[in-house]
Design a protein around this motif. Structure first.
Motif, PDB file in Angstrom:
ATOM      1  N   ALA A 141       0.936  -1.100  -0.157  1.00 22.53           N
ATOM      2  CA  ALA A 141      -0.065  -0.152  -0.049  1.00 22.53           C
ATOM      3  C   ALA A 141       0.894   1.280  -0.022  1.00 22.53           C
ATOM      4  CB  ALA A 141      -0.958  -0.099   1.115  1.00 22.53           C
ATOM      5  N   GLY A 142       2.040   1.119   0.404  1.00 24.26           N
ATOM      6  CA  GLY A 142       2.950   2.395   0.733  1.00 24.26           C
ATOM      7  C   GLY A 142       3.462   2.823  -0.781  1.00 24.26           C
ATOM      8  N   ALA A 143       3.746   1.689  -1.577  1.00 18.96           N
ATOM      9  CA  ALA A 143       4.426   2.072  -2.750  1.00 18.96           C
ATOM     10  C   ALA A 143       3.701   2.156  -4.156  1.00 18.96           C
ATOM     11  CB  ALA A 143       5.617   0.787  -3.051  1.00 18.96           C
ATOM     12  N   THR A 144       2.341   1.913  -3.740  1.00 15.15           N
ATOM     13  CA  THR A 144       1.331   1.859  -4.957  1.00 15.15           C
ATOM     14  C   THR A 144       1.154   3.379  -5.313  1.00 15.15           C
ATOM     15  OG1 THR A 144       0.412  -0.109  -4.317  1.00 15.15           O
ATOM     16  CG2 THR A 144      -0.815   1.183  -5.869  1.00 15.15           C
ATOM     17  N   VAL A 167       1.751   5.531   5.225  1.00 15.48           N
ATOM     18  CA  VAL A 167       0.378   4.734   4.942  1.00 15.48           C
ATOM     19  C   VAL A 167      -0.339   5.176   5.987  1.00 15.48           C
ATOM     20  CG1 VAL A 167      -0.172   2.575   5.188  1.00 15.48           C
ATOM     21  CG2 VAL A 167       1.577   3.077   3.695  1.00 15.48           C
ATOM     22  N   THR A 168       0.210   5.202   7.292  1.00 23.84           N
ATOM     23  CA  THR A 168      -0.624   5.486   8.397  1.00 23.84           C
ATOM     24  C   THR A 168      -1.349   6.799   8.413  1.00 23.84           C
ATOM     25  OG1 THR A 168       1.055   4.250   9.864  1.00 23.84           O
ATOM     26  CG2 THR A 168      -0.467   5.708  11.109  1.00 23.84           C
ATOM     27  N   ALA A 215      -3.985   6.868   5.980  1.00 20.16           N
ATOM     28  CA  ALA A 215      -5.392   5.999   6.415  1.00 20.16           C
ATOM     29  C   ALA A 215      -5.982   6.484   7.772  1.00 20.16           C
ATOM     30  CB  ALA A 215      -4.651   4.637   6.873  1.00 20.16           C
ATOM     31  N   ALA A 216      -5.658   7.606   8.116  1.00 20.87           N
ATOM     32  CA  ALA A 216      -5.991   8.059   9.327  1.00 20.87           C
ATOM     33  C   ALA A 216      -7.406   8.526   9.135  1.00 20.87           C
ATOM     34  CB  ALA A 216      -5.237   9.492   9.961  1.00 20.87           C
ATOM     35  N   GLU A 217      -7.788   9.042   8.026  1.00 24.38           N
ATOM     36  CA  GLU A 217      -9.066   9.477   7.774  1.00 24.38           C
ATOM     37  C   GLU A 217     -10.072   8.386   7.689  1.00 24.38           C
ATOM     38  OE1 GLU A 217      -9.187  12.280   4.591  1.00 24.38           O
ATOM     39  OE2 GLU A 217      -8.060  13.498   5.746  1.00 24.38           O
ATOM     40  N   GLN A 218      -9.382   7.016   7.718  1.00 25.42           N
ATOM     41  CA  GLN A 218     -10.334   5.927   7.296  1.00 25.42           C
ATOM     42  C   GLN A 218     -10.339   4.958   8.861  1.00 25.42           C
ATOM     43  OE1 GLN A 218      -9.851   4.233   3.542  1.00 25.42           O
ATOM     44  NE2 GLN A 218     -11.646   2.879   3.800  1.00 25.42           N
ATOM     45  N   PRO A 219     -11.343   5.026   9.615  1.00 27.19           N
ATOM     46  CA  PRO A 219     -11.156   4.561  10.837  1.00 27.19           C
ATOM     47  C   PRO A 219     -11.322   2.945  10.870  1.00 27.19           C
ATOM     48  CG  PRO A 219     -13.380   5.333  10.516  1.00 27.19           C
ATOM     49  CD  PRO A 219     -12.628   5.846   9.315  1.00 27.19           C
ATOM     50  N   ASN A 220     -11.629   2.428   9.752  1.00 23.89           N
ATOM     51  CA  ASN A 220     -11.610   1.060   9.608  1.00 23.89           C
ATOM     52  C   ASN A 220     -10.381   0.439   8.884  1.00 23.89           C
ATOM     53  OD1 ASN A 220     -11.933   1.767   7.086  1.00 23.89           O
ATOM     54  ND2 ASN A 220     -13.896   0.941   6.608  1.00 23.89           N
ATOM     55  N   ALA A 221      -9.344   1.154   9.012  1.00 24.55           N
ATOM     56  CA  ALA A 221      -8.222   0.663   8.306  1.00 24.55           C
ATOM     57  C   ALA A 221      -7.155  -0.101   9.097  1.00 24.55           C
ATOM     58  CB  ALA A 221      -7.395   1.633   7.788  1.00 24.55           C
ATOM     59  N   GLU A 222      -6.745  -1.206   8.614  1.00 25.60           N
ATOM     60  CA  GLU A 222      -5.550  -2.075   9.664  1.00 25.60           C
ATOM     61  C   GLU A 222      -4.432  -1.912   8.811  1.00 25.60           C
ATOM     62  OE1 GLU A 222      -7.296  -5.937  10.138  1.00 25.60           O
ATOM     63  OE2 GLU A 222      -9.426  -5.209   9.887  1.00 25.60           O
ATOM     64  N   ILE A 223      -3.348  -1.608   9.523  1.00 22.42           N
ATOM     65  CA  ILE A 223      -1.991  -1.543   8.944  1.00 22.42           C
ATOM     66  C   ILE A 223      -1.044  -2.610   9.406  1.00 22.42           C
ATOM     67  CG2 ILE A 223       0.121  -0.113   8.660  1.00 22.42           C
ATOM     68  CD1 ILE A 223      -1.903   2.516   8.973  1.00 22.42           C
ATOM     69  N   LEU A 224      -0.450  -3.324   8.370  1.00 18.13           N
ATOM     70  CA  LEU A 224       0.444  -4.485   8.704  1.00 18.13           C
ATOM     71  C   LEU A 224       1.782  -4.360   8.256  1.00 18.13           C
ATOM     72  CD1 LEU A 224      -1.813  -7.600   8.328  1.00 18.13           C
ATOM     73  CD2 LEU A 224      -1.358  -6.286  10.402  1.00 18.13           C
ATOM     74  N   GLN A 225       2.849  -4.187   8.907  1.00 17.24           N
ATOM     75  CA  GLN A 225       4.213  -4.025   8.452  1.00 17.24           C
ATOM     76  C   GLN A 225       4.808  -5.423   8.077  1.00 17.24           C
ATOM     77  OE1 GLN A 225       6.890  -1.312  10.409  1.00 17.24           O
ATOM     78  NE2 GLN A 225       8.376  -1.808   9.227  1.00 17.24           N
TER      79      GLN A 225
END
Length: 256
Positions: A17-20, A47-48, A51-61
């Motif tokens: 998601a960070g490189a796209t 990415v974080t 995604a801050a404006e999207q409360p349903n976001a999950e971030i995996l490194q």
């Protein structure tokens, strides 16, 4: 330019998601859940924040492939090219491409990752893959885990020709997706370098496959039924013959 699907999806799983480029276009307001996966430490913050404006976001490194463990990630001066593999054809696409550093990252098998997300089977899910060189490994892992067909739409960032050591071409990816009942909507242009290959699940082919399977099962059931009827007929014929013998014997005894 890729045009977003007109109908909403419940879940987005975005690998890399960070490189796209233009990643935000995939995160529509109607998403119930967004799983954003990015291995590069320097991109996680971005990415974080995005995604801050999207409360349903999950971030995996994590990096995603067909195995679990740790591996070296090559980070280049062009983030879209970061990869677990040695660059080959991509260097011809971007002559100024240079490796800045190598970082150790956690790697997770795609099949195991998607299984852990417990995606609801009655909801609509979308998968975006931006994992240079690992595209086919990811898809094969999902096929092995029987998770690929759980996605209604699949987008894969790839090149028309292999761009990394032992990496796939767009044709390799198309063949796998077609075999897994997806319809290819858009493929990268050979002259423009890597781009998104887009596919949607072909419900008509899946229904046909299901009907063929049911038909084969019915045929097998019919063959078995016919076999049993033949055996029953043989038993009836045998019993009838024995009955006639008993009647004949009884008749003889009566005469005496």
């Amino acid at each position: 330019m890729y045009q977003a699907h007109p109908t909403p999806y419940h879940t987005l799983v975005h690998i890399g998601a960070g490189a796209t480029e233009n990643a935000a276009q995939y995160r529509t307001p109607d998403l119930k859940r967004a799983v954003l996966i990015e291995p590069t430490p320097s991109l996680i913050t971005a990415v974080t924040e995005e995604a801050a404006e999207q409360p349903n976001a999950e971030i995996l490194q994590k990096a995603v492939s067909d195995r679990n463990g740790r591996a070296n990630l090559s980070v280049f001066n062009l983030n879209t090219c970061n990869s677990l593999r040695k660059p080959t054809g991509i260097s011809a696409v971007y002559p100024g491409l240079k490796e800045i550093e190598k970082v150790k990252v956690s790697v997770v098998a795609a099949g195991e990752l998607i299984s852990s997300l417990n995606l609801a089977p009655d909801e609509r899910h979308r998968l975006v893959i931006h994992a240079p060189g690992e595209e086919l490994s990811i898809l094969r892992s999902l096929v092995s885990a029987k998770k690929l067909r759980g996605f209604e739409a699949v987008s894969v960032y790839c090149g028309n020709v292999p761009l990394y050591e032992n990496g796939p071409s767009a044709d390799d990816i198309c063949k796998l997706l077609y075999a897994e009942m997806f319809h290819i909507q858009e493929i990268p242009d050979a002259e423009t370098g890597p781009a998104m290959l887009n596919a949607i699940r072909n419900e008509a082919r899946i229904d046909n496959e299901r009907l063929k399977s049911q038909l084969e099962a019915l045929k097998a059931e019919l063959v078995e039924t016919e076999r049993r009827i033949t055996l029953m007929d043989m038993e009836i014929a045998k019993s009838s013959a024995q009955l006639e013998m008993l009647k004949d014997l009884f008749a003889r005894e009566t005469v005496k």
